[in-house]
Design a protein around this motif. Structure first.
Motif, PDB file in Angstrom:
ATOM      1  N   ASN A 170      43.721  33.676  34.750  1.00 12.82           N
ATOM      2  CA  ASN A 170      44.303  32.884  33.666  1.00 12.82           C
ATOM      3  C   ASN A 170      45.271  33.763  32.875  1.00 12.82           C
ATOM      4  O   ASN A 170      45.146  34.985  32.872  1.00 12.82           O
ATOM      5  N   PRO A 171      46.240  33.154  32.172  1.00  9.85           N
ATOM      6  CA  PRO A 171      47.163  33.945  31.343  1.00  9.85           C
ATOM      7  C   PRO A 171      46.417  34.663  30.227  1.00  9.85           C
ATOM      8  O   PRO A 171      45.337  34.260  29.816  1.00  9.85           O
ATOM      9  N   GLY A 172      47.019  35.742  29.752  1.00  8.55           N
ATOM     10  CA  GLY A 172      46.458  36.502  28.635  1.00  8.55           C
ATOM     11  C   GLY A 172      45.797  37.783  29.091  1.00  8.55           C
ATOM     12  O   GLY A 172      45.322  37.894  30.218  1.00  8.55           O
ATOM     13  N   GLY A 173      45.805  38.762  28.228  1.00  4.90           N
ATOM     14  CA  GLY A 173      45.191  40.044  28.533  1.00  4.90           C
ATOM     15  C   GLY A 173      46.019  40.854  29.514  1.00  4.90           C
ATOM     16  O   GLY A 173      47.070  40.425  29.980  1.00  4.90           O
ATOM     17  N   ASP A 174      45.514  42.026  29.827  1.00  2.00           N
ATOM     18  CA  ASP A 174      46.229  42.946  30.716  1.00  2.00           C
ATOM     19  C   ASP A 174      46.401  42.395  32.125  1.00  2.00           C
ATOM     20  O   ASP A 174      47.353  42.733  32.809  1.00  2.00           O
ATOM     21  N   LEU A 175      45.471  41.581  32.566  1.00  2.00           N
ATOM     22  CA  LEU A 175      45.509  41.077  33.938  1.00  2.00           C
ATOM     23  C   LEU A 175      45.943  39.624  34.036  1.00  2.00           C
ATOM     24  O   LEU A 175      45.840  39.015  35.092  1.00  2.00           O
ATOM     25  N   GLY A 176      46.463  39.069  32.941  1.00  2.00           N
ATOM     26  CA  GLY A 176      46.887  37.674  32.939  1.00  2.00           C
ATOM     27  C   GLY A 176      47.907  37.382  34.025  1.00  2.00           C
ATOM     28  O   GLY A 176      48.849  38.145  34.222  1.00  2.00           O
ATOM     29  N   GLU A 215      51.188  38.763  53.208  1.00  2.00           N
ATOM     30  CA  GLU A 215      51.357  37.978  51.977  1.00  2.00           C
ATOM     31  C   GLU A 215      50.773  38.709  50.778  1.00  2.00           C
ATOM     32  O   GLU A 215      51.345  38.665  49.685  1.00  2.00           O
ATOM     33  N   ILE A 216      49.657  39.383  50.964  1.00  2.00           N
ATOM     34  CA  ILE A 216      49.027  40.127  49.869  1.00  2.00           C
ATOM     35  C   ILE A 216      49.973  41.196  49.338  1.00  2.00           C
ATOM     36  O   ILE A 216      50.063  41.418  48.131  1.00  2.00           O
ATOM     37  N   ASN A 217      50.706  41.843  50.232  1.00  2.00           N
ATOM     38  CA  ASN A 217      51.666  42.876  49.810  1.00  2.00           C
ATOM     39  C   ASN A 217      52.701  42.331  48.843  1.00  2.00           C
ATOM     40  O   ASN A 217      53.221  43.078  48.010  1.00  2.00           O
ATOM     41  N   ASP A 218      53.029  41.039  48.944  1.00  2.00           N
ATOM     42  CA  ASP A 218      54.061  40.430  48.097  1.00  2.00           C
ATOM     43  C   ASP A 218      53.524  39.836  46.799  1.00  2.00           C
ATOM     44  O   ASP A 218      54.304  39.388  45.964  1.00  2.00           O
ATOM     45  N   LEU A 219      52.202  39.796  46.631  1.00  2.00           N
ATOM     46  CA  LEU A 219      51.614  39.204  45.430  1.00  2.00           C
ATOM     47  C   LEU A 219      51.639  40.188  44.263  1.00  2.00           C
ATOM     48  O   LEU A 219      51.599  41.405  44.459  1.00  2.00           O
ATOM     49  N   ASP A 220      51.659  39.647  43.044  1.00  2.00           N
ATOM     50  CA  ASP A 220      51.513  40.461  41.835  1.00  2.00           C
ATOM     51  C   ASP A 220      50.015  40.699  41.654  1.00  2.00           C
ATOM     52  O   ASP A 220      49.318  39.933  41.011  1.00  2.00           O
ATOM     53  N   LEU A 221      49.543  41.761  42.287  1.00  2.00           N
ATOM     54  CA  LEU A 221      48.123  42.047  42.383  1.00  2.00           C
ATOM     55  C   LEU A 221      47.694  43.042  41.316  1.00  2.00           C
ATOM     56  O   LEU A 221      48.445  43.957  40.974  1.00  2.00           O
ATOM     57  N   ALA A 222      46.482  42.869  40.796  1.00  2.00           N
ATOM     58  CA  ALA A 222      45.916  43.841  39.860  1.00  2.00           C
ATOM     59  C   ALA A 222      45.917  45.213  40.524  1.00  2.00           C
ATOM     60  O   ALA A 222      45.543  45.351  41.687  1.00  2.00           O
ATOM     61  N   GLY A 223      46.335  46.232  39.788  1.00  2.00           N
ATOM     62  CA  GLY A 223      46.477  47.572  40.344  1.00  2.00           C
ATOM     63  C   GLY A 223      45.214  48.129  40.949  1.00  2.00           C
ATOM     64  O   GLY A 223      45.236  48.750  42.013  1.00  2.00           O
ATOM     65  N   SER A 224      44.079  47.927  40.286  1.00  2.00           N
ATOM     66  CA  SER A 224      42.817  48.453  40.810  1.00  2.00           C
ATOM     67  C   SER A 224      42.459  47.793  42.140  1.00  2.00           C
ATOM     68  O   SER A 224      41.964  48.450  43.058  1.00  2.00           O
ATOM     69  N   ASP A 225      42.735  46.500  42.265  1.00  2.00           N
ATOM     70  CA  ASP A 225      42.439  45.803  43.515  1.00  2.00           C
ATOM     71  C   ASP A 225      43.380  46.253  44.626  1.00  2.00           C
ATOM     72  O   ASP A 225      42.984  46.344  45.785  1.00  2.00           O
ATOM     73  N   ARG A 226      44.622  46.547  44.275  1.00  5.78           N
ATOM     74  CA  ARG A 226      45.564  47.045  45.286  1.00  5.78           C
ATOM     75  C   ARG A 226      45.055  48.370  45.871  1.00  5.78           C
ATOM     76  O   ARG A 226      45.186  48.621  47.067  1.00  5.78           O
ATOM     77  N   ILE A 227      44.436  49.206  45.037  1.00  8.98           N
ATOM     78  CA  ILE A 227      43.906  50.492  45.506  1.00  8.98           C
ATOM     79  C   ILE A 227      42.847  50.269  46.589  1.00  8.98           C
ATOM     80  O   ILE A 227      42.921  50.854  47.670  1.00  8.98           O
ATOM     81  N   VAL A 228      41.860  49.432  46.319  1.00  8.86           N
ATOM     82  CA  VAL A 228      40.769  49.245  47.285  1.00  8.86           C
ATOM     83  C   VAL A 228      41.210  48.420  48.485  1.00  8.86           C
ATOM     84  O   VAL A 228      40.760  48.661  49.606  1.00  8.86           O
ATOM     85  N   LEU A 229      42.090  47.441  48.265  1.00  7.36           N
ATOM     86  CA  LEU A 229      42.587  46.647  49.386  1.00  7.36           C
ATOM     87  C   LEU A 229      43.436  47.489  50.322  1.00  7.36           C
ATOM     88  O   LEU A 229      43.325  47.373  51.542  1.00  7.36           O
ATOM     89  N   SER A 230      44.287  48.346  49.769  1.00  8.15           N
ATOM     90  CA  SER A 230      45.126  49.206  50.600  1.00  8.15           C
ATOM     91  C   SER A 230      44.272  50.133  51.450  1.00  8.15           C
ATOM     92  O   SER A 230      44.532  50.315  52.643  1.00  8.15           O
ATOM     93  N   ALA A 231      43.253  50.726  50.848  1.00 14.11           N
ATOM     94  CA  ALA A 231      42.364  51.615  51.596  1.00 14.11           C
ATOM     95  C   ALA A 231      41.671  50.851  52.720  1.00 14.11           C
ATOM     96  O   ALA A 231      41.562  51.340  53.854  1.00 14.11           O
ATOM     97  N   PHE A 232      41.238  49.638  52.437  1.00 14.20           N
ATOM     98  CA  PHE A 232      40.574  48.815  53.444  1.00 14.20           C
ATOM     99  C   PHE A 232      41.539  48.428  54.556  1.00 14.20           C
ATOM    100  O   PHE A 232      41.232  48.557  55.737  1.00 14.20           O
ATOM    101  N   MET A 233      42.733  47.951  54.199  1.00 11.73           N
ATOM    102  CA  MET A 233      43.712  47.502  55.194  1.00 11.73           C
ATOM    103  C   MET A 233      44.143  48.656  56.101  1.00 11.73           C
ATOM    104  O   MET A 233      44.327  48.465  57.300  1.00 11.73           O
ATOM    105  N   GLU A 234      44.303  49.838  55.543  1.00 11.71           N
ATOM    106  CA  GLU A 234      44.675  50.996  56.360  1.00 11.71           C
ATOM    107  C   GLU A 234      43.585  51.312  57.368  1.00 11.71           C
ATOM    108  O   GLU A 234      43.869  51.712  58.496  1.00 11.71           O
ATOM    109  N   ALA A 235      42.341  51.112  56.970  1.00 14.70           N
ATOM    110  CA  ALA A 235      41.216  51.421  57.855  1.00 14.70           C
ATOM    111  C   ALA A 235      41.077  50.395  58.977  1.00 14.70           C
ATOM    112  O   ALA A 235      40.600  50.736  60.063  1.00 14.70           O
ATOM    113  N   VAL A 236      41.487  49.139  58.748  1.00 15.74           N
ATOM    114  CA  VAL A 236      41.287  48.099  59.766  1.00 15.74           C
ATOM    115  C   VAL A 236      42.526  47.832  60.604  1.00 15.74           C
ATOM    116  O   VAL A 236      42.445  47.167  61.615  1.00 15.74           O
TER     117      VAL A 236
END
Length: 134
Positions: free
Chosen positions: A21-27, A106-127
């Motif tokens: 939802n809008p608002g806050g750092d991750l809106g 598609e995930i690479n093109d999304l405005d993704l929360a930075g912390s989630d990009r960290i764990v997703l990138s590590a996972f995607m590189e592994a698979v």
């Protein structure tokens, strides 16, 4: 250091993300549903609670897929991403505007929360398949 959790669901090569939802750092950012581990909770219990609180989804929690460190408001966190499975799609969104299933491209093109990009990138590189082995 505080610990946070997130859940990653996969169906037919697509991954589930929700837009805050809008608002806050991750809106308006896309994210893996999850949050902070409460006192006395296991990470798996936190995943189950967070997914139910955010989308009223009952999930099954699998293995730890990846983890990463990040800093938010000068506080250090460890984010652990667990595999989750669920049967029905969300019908209620308490913390999000929308949800969807996305390919890694598609995930690479999304405005993704930075912390989630960290764990997703590590996972995607592994698979990802190793091109040297193809």
């Amino acid at each position: 250091m505080e610990r946070s959790i997130a859940g990653l669901a996969e169906r037919e090569g697509l991954y589930f993300l929700a837009k805050r939802n809008p608002g806050g750092d991750l809106g308006n950012k896309w994210e893996l549903p999850g949050g902070k581990i409460e006192v006395g909770e296991t990470p798996e219990q936190a995943v189950i609670r967070e997914w139910f609180e955010e989308m009223e989804l009952n999930v099954q929690v699998g293995s730890l897929l990846s983890s990463g460190h990040f800093t938010h408001h000068n506080k250090k966190f460890l984010l652990e991403m667990y595999r989750v499975e669920f049967k029905d799609d969300p019908k209620v969104l308490h913390e999000h505007l929308e949800w969807g299933w996305f390919s890694p491209e598609e995930i690479n093109d999304l405005d993704l929360a930075g912390s989630d990009r960290i764990v997703l990138s590590a996972f995607m590189e592994a698979v990802e398949p190793d091109p040297k082995l193809s």
